[in-house]
Design a protein around this motif. Structure first.
Motif, PDB file in Angstrom:
ATOM      1  N   VAL A 263       6.314   5.005  -9.700  1.00 34.29           N
ATOM      2  CA  VAL A 263       6.942   5.583  -8.521  1.00 34.29           C
ATOM      3  C   VAL A 263       6.993   4.600  -7.363  1.00 34.29           C
ATOM      4  CG1 VAL A 263       6.366   7.981  -9.092  1.00 34.29           C
ATOM      5  CG2 VAL A 263       4.769   6.626  -7.756  1.00 34.29           C
ATOM      6  N   ALA A 264       8.069   4.714  -6.601  1.00 31.98           N
ATOM      7  CA  ALA A 264       8.179   3.999  -5.339  1.00 31.98           C
ATOM      8  C   ALA A 264       7.380   4.780  -4.302  1.00 31.98           C
ATOM      9  CB  ALA A 264       9.638   3.904  -4.914  1.00 31.98           C
ATOM     10  N   LEU A 265       6.606   4.057  -3.520  1.00 29.81           N
ATOM     11  CA  LEU A 265       5.803   4.673  -2.469  1.00 29.81           C
ATOM     12  C   LEU A 265       6.422   4.379  -1.117  1.00 29.81           C
ATOM     13  CD1 LEU A 265       2.264   3.588  -3.722  1.00 29.81           C
ATOM     14  CD2 LEU A 265       3.344   5.828  -4.017  1.00 29.81           C
ATOM     15  N   ALA A 266       6.396   5.365  -0.232  1.00 33.75           N
ATOM     16  CA  ALA A 266       6.880   5.183   1.133  1.00 33.75           C
ATOM     17  C   ALA A 266       6.130   6.131   2.042  1.00 33.75           C
ATOM     18  CB  ALA A 266       8.377   5.456   1.217  1.00 33.75           C
ATOM     19  N   SER A 267       5.755   5.636   3.199  1.00 33.31           N
ATOM     20  CA  SER A 267       5.113   6.503   4.183  1.00 33.31           C
ATOM     21  C   SER A 267       6.082   7.601   4.597  1.00 33.31           C
ATOM     22  CB  SER A 267       4.694   5.697   5.411  1.00 33.31           C
ATOM     23  OG  SER A 267       3.664   4.793   5.080  1.00 33.31           O
ATOM     24  N   PRO A 268       5.563   8.817   4.815  1.00 32.13           N
ATOM     25  CA  PRO A 268       6.448   9.893   5.253  1.00 32.13           C
ATOM     26  C   PRO A 268       6.976   9.624   6.670  1.00 32.13           C
ATOM     27  CG  PRO A 268       4.161  10.627   5.240  1.00 32.13           C
ATOM     28  CD  PRO A 268       4.176   9.257   4.662  1.00 32.13           C
ATOM     29  N   VAL A 269       8.075  10.227   6.979  1.00 35.68           N
ATOM     30  CA  VAL A 269       8.693  10.077   8.296  1.00 35.68           C
ATOM     31  C   VAL A 269       7.693  10.470   9.389  1.00 35.68           C
ATOM     32  CG1 VAL A 269      10.565  10.923   9.783  1.00 35.68           C
ATOM     33  CG2 VAL A 269      11.008  10.422   7.373  1.00 35.68           C
ATOM     34  N   GLU A 270       6.884  11.513   9.117  1.00 34.23           N
ATOM     35  CA  GLU A 270       5.910  11.993  10.098  1.00 34.23           C
ATOM     36  C   GLU A 270       4.872  10.932  10.470  1.00 34.23           C
ATOM     37  OE1 GLU A 270       7.333  15.491   7.627  1.00 34.23           O
ATOM     38  OE2 GLU A 270       6.774  13.415   7.259  1.00 34.23           O
ATOM     39  N   LEU A 271       4.691   9.941   9.593  1.00 33.52           N
ATOM     40  CA  LEU A 271       3.737   8.862   9.853  1.00 33.52           C
ATOM     41  C   LEU A 271       4.445   7.553  10.186  1.00 33.52           C
ATOM     42  CD1 LEU A 271       1.073   9.513   7.046  1.00 33.52           C
ATOM     43  CD2 LEU A 271       1.010  10.210   9.449  1.00 33.52           C
ATOM     44  N   GLY A 272       5.730   7.631  10.526  1.00 36.21           N
ATOM     45  CA  GLY A 272       6.472   6.451  10.939  1.00 36.21           C
ATOM     46  C   GLY A 272       7.175   5.711   9.819  1.00 36.21           C
TER      47      GLY A 272
ATOM     48  N   GLY B 148       0.824  -1.211   0.000  1.00 33.64           N
ATOM     49  CA  GLY B 148       0.000   0.000   0.000  1.00 33.64           C
ATOM     50  C   GLY B 148       0.846   1.244   0.000  1.00 33.64           C
ATOM     51  N   ARG B 149       0.928   1.903   1.148  1.00 31.61           N
ATOM     52  CA  ARG B 149       1.723   3.128   1.257  1.00 31.61           C
ATOM     53  C   ARG B 149       3.214   2.868   1.131  1.00 31.61           C
ATOM     54  NH1 ARG B 149      -0.037   7.762   3.023  1.00 31.61           N
ATOM     55  NH2 ARG B 149      -2.268   7.977   3.261  1.00 31.61           N
ATOM     56  N   ASP B 150       3.620   1.632   1.243  1.00 32.86           N
ATOM     57  CA  ASP B 150       5.026   1.249   1.086  1.00 32.86           C
ATOM     58  C   ASP B 150       5.095   0.199  -0.013  1.00 32.86           C
ATOM     59  OD1 ASP B 150       6.365   2.759   3.275  1.00 32.86           O
ATOM     60  OD2 ASP B 150       4.923   1.636   4.492  1.00 32.86           O
ATOM     61  N   GLY B 151       5.081   0.659  -1.228  1.00 31.38           N
ATOM     62  CA  GLY B 151       5.066  -0.250  -2.369  1.00 31.38           C
ATOM     63  C   GLY B 151       5.428   0.485  -3.639  1.00 31.38           C
ATOM     64  N   ASN B 152       4.600   0.310  -4.646  1.00 30.51           N
ATOM     65  CA  ASN B 152       4.846   0.907  -5.949  1.00 30.51           C
ATOM     66  C   ASN B 152       3.511   1.292  -6.556  1.00 30.51           C
ATOM     67  OD1 ASN B 152       5.045   0.363  -9.131  1.00 30.51           O
ATOM     68  ND2 ASN B 152       7.014   1.089  -8.385  1.00 30.51           N
ATOM     69  N   ALA B 153       3.515   2.351  -7.335  1.00 28.70           N
ATOM     70  CA  ALA B 153       2.329   2.741  -8.112  1.00 28.70           C
ATOM     71  C   ALA B 153       2.790   3.053  -9.528  1.00 28.70           C
ATOM     72  CB  ALA B 153       1.639   3.955  -7.503  1.00 28.70           C
ATOM     73  N   ARG B 154       2.019   2.557 -10.485  1.00 31.66           N
ATOM     74  CA  ARG B 154       2.385   2.824 -11.883  1.00 31.66           C
ATOM     75  C   ARG B 154       1.118   2.892 -12.724  1.00 31.66           C
ATOM     76  NH1 ARG B 154       2.099  -2.317 -14.358  1.00 31.66           N
ATOM     77  NH2 ARG B 154       2.362  -3.977 -12.849  1.00 31.66           N
ATOM     78  N   THR B 155       1.227   3.673 -13.786  1.00 31.18           N
ATOM     79  CA  THR B 155       0.115   3.769 -14.717  1.00 31.18           C
ATOM     80  C   THR B 155       0.250   2.689 -15.782  1.00 31.18           C
ATOM     81  OG1 THR B 155       1.328   5.410 -16.030  1.00 31.18           O
ATOM     82  CG2 THR B 155      -0.217   6.255 -14.374  1.00 31.18           C
ATOM     83  N   ASN B 156      -0.871   2.367 -16.393  1.00 26.50           N
ATOM     84  CA  ASN B 156      -0.864   1.294 -17.392  1.00 26.50           C
ATOM     85  C   ASN B 156      -0.022   1.651 -18.614  1.00 26.50           C
ATOM     86  OD1 ASN B 156      -2.843   3.212 -18.208  1.00 26.50           O
ATOM     87  ND2 ASN B 156      -3.825   1.682 -19.503  1.00 26.50           N
ATOM     88  N   ASP B 157       0.184   2.942 -18.895  1.00 25.59           N
ATOM     89  CA  ASP B 157       0.998   3.336 -20.048  1.00 25.59           C
ATOM     90  C   ASP B 157       2.477   3.502 -19.692  1.00 25.59           C
ATOM     91  OD1 ASP B 157       1.043   5.734 -18.636  1.00 25.59           O
ATOM     92  OD2 ASP B 157      -0.053   6.872 -20.152  1.00 25.59           O
ATOM     93  N   GLY B 158       2.822   3.329 -18.405  1.00 28.77           N
ATOM     94  CA  GLY B 158       4.213   3.415 -17.978  1.00 28.77           C
ATOM     95  C   GLY B 158       4.754   4.825 -17.805  1.00 28.77           C
ATOM     96  N   LYS B 159       3.932   5.854 -18.003  1.00 24.52           N
ATOM     97  CA  LYS B 159       4.426   7.234 -17.889  1.00 24.52           C
ATOM     98  C   LYS B 159       4.667   7.650 -16.446  1.00 24.52           C
ATOM     99  CE  LYS B 159       2.640   8.725 -22.288  1.00 24.52           C
ATOM    100  NZ  LYS B 159       1.804   9.622 -23.032  1.00 24.52           N
ATOM    101  N   LEU B 160       4.038   6.963 -15.516  1.00 16.49           N
ATOM    102  CA  LEU B 160       4.277   7.210 -14.095  1.00 16.49           C
ATOM    103  C   LEU B 160       4.597   5.866 -13.459  1.00 16.49           C
ATOM    104  CD1 LEU B 160       4.049   9.247 -11.639  1.00 16.49           C
ATOM    105  CD2 LEU B 160       1.751   8.328 -11.350  1.00 16.49           C
TER     106      LEU B 160
ATOM    107  N   GLU C 261      -0.586  11.390  -0.718  1.00 17.95           N
ATOM    108  CA  GLU C 261      -0.959  12.790  -0.508  1.00 17.95           C
ATOM    109  C   GLU C 261      -0.143  13.727  -1.406  1.00 17.95           C
ATOM    110  OE1 GLU C 261      -2.565  10.259   2.183  1.00 17.95           O
ATOM    111  OE2 GLU C 261      -0.394  10.561   2.110  1.00 17.95           O
ATOM    112  N   GLN C 262       1.121  13.398  -1.634  1.00 12.15           N
ATOM    113  CA  GLN C 262       1.933  14.210  -2.545  1.00 12.15           C
ATOM    114  C   GLN C 262       1.401  14.101  -3.970  1.00 12.15           C
ATOM    115  OE1 GLN C 262       5.735  12.421  -1.576  1.00 12.15           O
ATOM    116  NE2 GLN C 262       6.417  14.313  -0.575  1.00 12.15           N
TER     117      GLN C 262
END
Length: 143
Positions: A29-38, A15-27, A47-48
């Motif tokens: 990104v590695a996902l990581a929870s912010p330091v403020e949330l541990g 989820g918040r610590d994983g990966n997100a990508r679009t089907n066309d590959g244009k996005l 949120e970004q």
């Protein structure tokens, strides 16, 4: 609603610590929870991504309305802040948004009118209306 475009994305991992990508590959990104949330903060977070999308969409709405009104949109910009927090009246978490709008070539009254009209047509504003607090702030305008 008559669909004009559909964006597709897949989130995987933890989820918040994983990966997100679009089907066309244009996005992709590695996902990581912010330091403020541990988290370790070593990736972006939902949120970004929401802040970037809302800022771009609202700016596009401002420019559309501005062109129709034939006003000077020189150096216009929109900054978005998305707040994440625990709900106070129920379980779970919620979001709130602040949009900081710069319309330096316009007088205050014209800038406020344009901002209000853009808020009525922006798809993100329409999606969030009644679901989360959205605070519009005019931060720059002509004297």
């Amino acid at each position: 609603m008559k669909t004009l475009y559909t964006a597709e994305a897949l989130a995987s991992g933890e989820g918040r610590d994983g990966n997100a990508r679009t089907n066309d590959g244009k996005l992709d990104v590695a996902l990581a929870s912010p330091v403020e949330l541990g988290g370790n903060g070593e990736g972006t977070n939902p949120e970004q991504l929401f802040a970037a999308g809302y800022a771009a969409c609202f700016h596009s709405a401002l420019r559309l309305v501005g062109r129709k009104e034939r006003v000077d949109l020189s150096d216009s910009a929109v900054a978005a802040k998305i707040h994440f927090g625990a709900l106070t009246d129920s379980e779970g978490y919620g979001l709130a948004a602040e949009l900081e709008i710069a319309l330096p070539a316009l007088d205050r009254e014209t800038a406020e009118q344009l901002m209000t009209k853009a808020h009525q047509i922006c798809p993100y504003s329409n999606a969030t209306r009644g679901n989360m607090a959205v605070d519009l702030k005019l931060v720059e305008f002509a004297a």
